[in-house]
Motif scaffolding. Structure first.
Motif, short mmCIF file in Angstrom:
data_model
loop_
_atom_site.label_atom_id
_atom_site.label_comp_id
_atom_site.label_asym_id
_atom_site.label_seq_id
_atom_site.Cartn_x
_atom_site.Cartn_y
_atom_site.Cartn_z
N PRO A 109 7.87 -6.19 9.16
CA PRO A 109 7.15 -5.49 7.19
C PRO A 109 7.35 -4.17 7.60
CG PRO A 109 5.64 -7.54 8.19
CD PRO A 109 6.79 -7.12 9.05
N LEU A 110 6.70 -3.78 8.60
CA LEU A 110 5.60 -2.20 8.89
C LEU A 110 7.07 -1.61 8.32
CD1 LEU A 110 3.55 -2.86 11.94
CD2 LEU A 110 3.30 -2.73 9.61
N LEU A 111 8.25 -1.99 9.49
CA LEU A 111 9.37 -1.29 9.40
C LEU A 111 9.94 -1.04 7.81
CD1 LEU A 111 11.11 -2.39 12.66
CD2 LEU A 111 9.48 -0.12 11.77
N SER A 112 10.08 -2.15 7.66
CA SER A 112 10.60 -2.00 5.69
C SER A 112 9.37 -1.34 4.64
CB SER A 112 10.40 -3.53 5.79
OG SER A 112 9.52 -4.10 5.31
N GLU A 113 7.85 -0.56 5.00
CA GLU A 113 7.53 0.08 3.72
C GLU A 113 6.73 -0.93 3.30
OE1 GLU A 113 6.56 3.38 3.95
OE2 GLU A 113 7.42 3.44 6.08
N ILE A 114 5.90 -1.54 3.84
CA ILE A 114 5.65 -2.43 2.71
C ILE A 114 4.62 -1.98 1.52
CG2 ILE A 114 4.11 -3.97 3.97
CD1 ILE A 114 4.56 -6.73 3.11
N SER A 115 4.18 -2.18 0.18
CA SER A 115 4.15 -1.35 -0.40
C SER A 115 2.26 -2.76 -0.70
CB SER A 115 4.07 -0.66 -2.10
OG SER A 115 5.42 -1.77 -2.67
#
Ligand code: ADP
Length: 405
Positions: A109-115
């Protein structure tokens, strides 16, 4: 580590000691604000209460939980997580701590830029020693920085139970299908000899047939009666073996004599098809004595030889024995149709035959090898086969020379 936040309480300096994970507050900043002493006290109490409340919530979560920054550095772990890891791990990269292969998750999830406030749930395998976790990741701010708050739920046992349940369901469906095939097969196998018995016994009461014809009919009735008896015995035998009711009757006997006896009894049947049934010339010349259930060993060999005769059109069938240390090996080799690789495992299961149409032509119940396999295992041995399609097969089994059961 020193950070500051944004609301009025954020004027307070917040320190995080990365070793102890203890958050400390410096209320000195409040002194600079134009607020009265009682108000300052009240704010300080509220802040401390909030801090303890948040901390106890984090610690009461019954799952492993941590907070990581957007580079994957672990900033906080709750007690459950520390226990799961076996030690406190603040400051390290999360994948180095949890993942068995020490590499970042492909769907991290860090790569998918979780907001902020957004939650992703994913199943992750090979975590903390081949375990499976359901990880809920929520974007958050921690110590004024973008972070991810993650809860780890160990679902290894649930996943295992799911896999076992699916396998059990598939086995049940397979067994159901086999039972239907078996019933269809049985009905054919039972009806065929029964129809002959009924048909020919009716003909026998017809005065138009002479003595020779009547004796031929009696012969047919006899053969069909015997086939029926064999079939019923097979079903009974398998049920008794599966229920653990078969006991071995041990005696000391010569295996050389046993295979000679089988060769003599079945040569005639093989010759009828133009095949030679012989003993392997490489068999040891000295007499080998074995302590076991001679009748059961004969039953297995007769099944092998019977199948070899059934599935061989030209060539020969050879019965072999070899002494390998404490084990005696039996083998029956034929130059028959062979068995395609895809069927080689399943012919040892009950009611399984290679191709229904072909076996229909040859009869049989598909129980012989299943019975043989169970008997060999009961004797502490192993049964297997080798085959080349179109060239022939060799069926083997070995058992201890001395029976310990
Ligand atoms: P049955 O012979 O009563 O059908 P078995 O359990 O003894 O039952 O054998 C199962 C199946 O394995 C046979 O139906 C046949 O398809 C295959 N088979 C067994 N032995 C041989 C052999 N020697 N050559 C070719 N196929 C064989």
């Amino acid at each position: 580590m020193k950070t500051s936040g944004k609301n009025q309480l954020d004027e307070i300096e917040i320190y995080q000691n990365s070793e102890s994970q203890e958050v400390k507050y410096d209320f000195g900043a409040l002194n600079d604000l134009q607020i009265t002493e009682p108000k300052r006290k009240e704010m300080e109490t509220t802040l401390l209460e909030n801090h303890h409340f948040n901390k106890s919530i984090l610690q009461t979560i019954p799952f492993g939980m941590h907070i990581v920054d957007k580079e994957g550095n672990v900033l906080f772990q709750n007690e459950v997580m520390i226990e799961l890891c076996g030690s406190r791990n603040s400051g390290k990269k999360c994948w180095e701590i949890y993942r068995d292969d020490k590499t970042n998750c492909p769907e991290c999830p860090l790569l998918s830029e979780i907001s902020n406030g957004e939650t992703h749930v994913k199943e992750s395998h090979d975590i903390l020693g081949r375990k499976t976790f359901l990880i809920s990741s929520t974007g958050a701010f921690f110590q004024g920085k973008k972070a991810v708050f993650e809860v780890f739920q160990d679902i290894t046992e649930r996943k295992q139970a799911e896999i076992e349940l699916i396998a059990a369901k598939e086995r049940a469906e397979e067994s159901d299908r086999l039972k239907s095939d078996f019933l269809a097969n049985m009905s054919h196998e039972i009806r065929t000899p029964l129809n002959s018995i009924i048909g020919f016994s009716e003909l026998m009461s017809d005065p138009d047939f002479d003595r020779d014809q009547l004796s031929e009919f009696a012969g047919i009735i006899n053969v069909n009666g015997n086939n029926l008896l064999l079939l019923i015995s097979d079903i009974m035998d398998l049920s008794r073996i599966e229920a653990g009711q078969v006991k071995l009757r041990k005696s000391i006997f010569s295996v050389n004599q046993l295979i000679k006896e089988i060769r003599n009894e079945y040569s005639f049947k093989a010759e009828e098809k133009g095949i030679e049934l012989r003993l392997d010339p490489l068999n040891p010349s000295e007499e080998i004595f074995v302590e076991n259930d001679a009748l059961r060993i004969k039953q297995i060999l007769v099944n092998f030889v019977g199948n070899a005769i059934k599935f061989t059109k030209v060539g020969f069938i050879e019965i072999g024995i070899r002494l390998n240390g404490d084990l005696i090996l039996f083998q029956v080799k034929d130059t028959g149709i062979g068995i395609a690789p895809k069927y080689r495992e399943h012919i040892f299961q009950r009611f399984r035959q290679v191709e229904t149409a072909y076996c229909r032509e040859h009869g049989g119940t598909g129980l012989g090898l299943a019975i043989s396999k169970s008997l060999v295992e009961l004797m502490g041995g192993k049964l297997w086969m080798e085959s080349e399609q179109g060239k022939g097969s060799v069926f083997y089994f070995n058992i201890p020379v001395q029976c310990t059961i």
